[in-house]
Design an enzyme around this catalytic site. Structure first.
Site: not given
Length: 295
Positions: A64-65, A95, A170, A245
């Protein structure tokens, strides 16, 4: 295996496609009806909600975003936890910040469901080719369960530790990537302004101590690396808004930990400026245009 796959964007769709090719039956959910129909033609089953997708599944995967989407898909009234069976393994490949996935995992544990985080590296090309790197935060038992399935979507499956550590790996990696791309951009633009041939400069950097992935594989100067987005108008890569982001996730996590990330904060501001100029859809290596002098 019957797998619920929720989130079929630029990364999720090719990941799901590889699982279908591997012979799994997929319950699919996304808001994009076009991609749902495409995957249904390959054998996937379209579900009405995350709850519907998770019902009867032997494994649940979400991609998902952002954190808000993860919380909604997992914890909402028609979310995954409303449909998933007790003891069914689950993994989120988005992420996001480490705390969100830990909160989701804690809620799932109350229902007897173990959740892992497994953000990916490798971009859309890696998702299509099935060569992604998965950074997995999970118990040893859950990791062993997930590894064979993740290996059908990726080449490098790394156990980072408990839930949340995949996200930590990450965001730390992408923090460094954002910083290194800014550094290479500054060096290449300075060399050009001082009069050296940029191909010569890139060759020196890539055989000297300045060498890094941002210079030898993804060089931001057009024409240096033919396969890099910089050589095709900064298209088809990792968007600057996505880098922004991830830098935001890193700097916020650093704030919570009271850990300085000085260069990361500077890189975040540079990418924020790029986004405000309307260039957030370009590849993140286009940050070099903040330094290049008009010809």
């Amino acid at each position: 295996m019957k797998i619920a796959f929720i989130g079929l964007g630029n990364m999720g769709a090719p990941m799901a496609r590889n699982l279908i090719k591997a012979g799994h039956g997929l319950n699919l959910f996304d808001l994009n009806q076009t991609v749902l129909k495409e995957l249904a033609e390959l054998g996937g089953h379209i579900s009405d909600s995350p709850r519907d997708a998770a019902t009867g599944a032997e494994l649940v995967i979400t991609m998902l975003p952002a954190a808000a989407h993860v919380r909604s898909v997992w914890l909402g009234e028609d979310g995954v936890l409303a449909g998933i069976g007790q003891g069914v393994p689950a993994v989120d490949c988005s992420t996001i910040d480490p705390q969100t996935i830990r909160d989701v995992a804690a809620a799932a544990a109350k229902q007897g469901v173990a959740v892992a985080d497994a953000p990916v590296s490798g971009g859309t090309g890696g998702a299509q080719a099935g060569t992604l790197t998965f950074m997995v935060g999970a118990t040893a038992q859950l990791f062993a369960t997930l590894q064979p399935v993740l290996a059908q979507m990726g080449r490098n499956i790394v156990h980072c530790g408990d839930v949340g550590t995949g996200q930590i790996a990450k965001i730390c990696n992408n923090l460094l990537l954002g910083i290194s791309m800014v550094g290479v951009s500054e060096a290449m633009a300075l060399g050009d302004a001082l009069g050296i041939d940029t191909q010569v400069l890139a060759g020196i950097i890539n055989s000297s101590t300045g060498r890094c992935w941002s210079s030898d594989t993804y060089n931001p100067w057009p024409g240096v690396i033919e396969t890099a987005p910089s050589s095709r108008g900064y298209t088809g890569g990792f968007g600057a808004d996505l880098m922004l982001k991830d830098l935001g996730l890193a700097t916020e996590a650093a704030r919570q930990a009271k850990q300085p990330v000085i260069l990361g904060a500077v890189a975040q501001q540079l990418y924020q400026s790029m986004s405000q100029r309307g260039e957030g859809g370009k590849d993140f290596s286009a940050i070099i245009n903040s330094y290049r002098k008009p010809k």
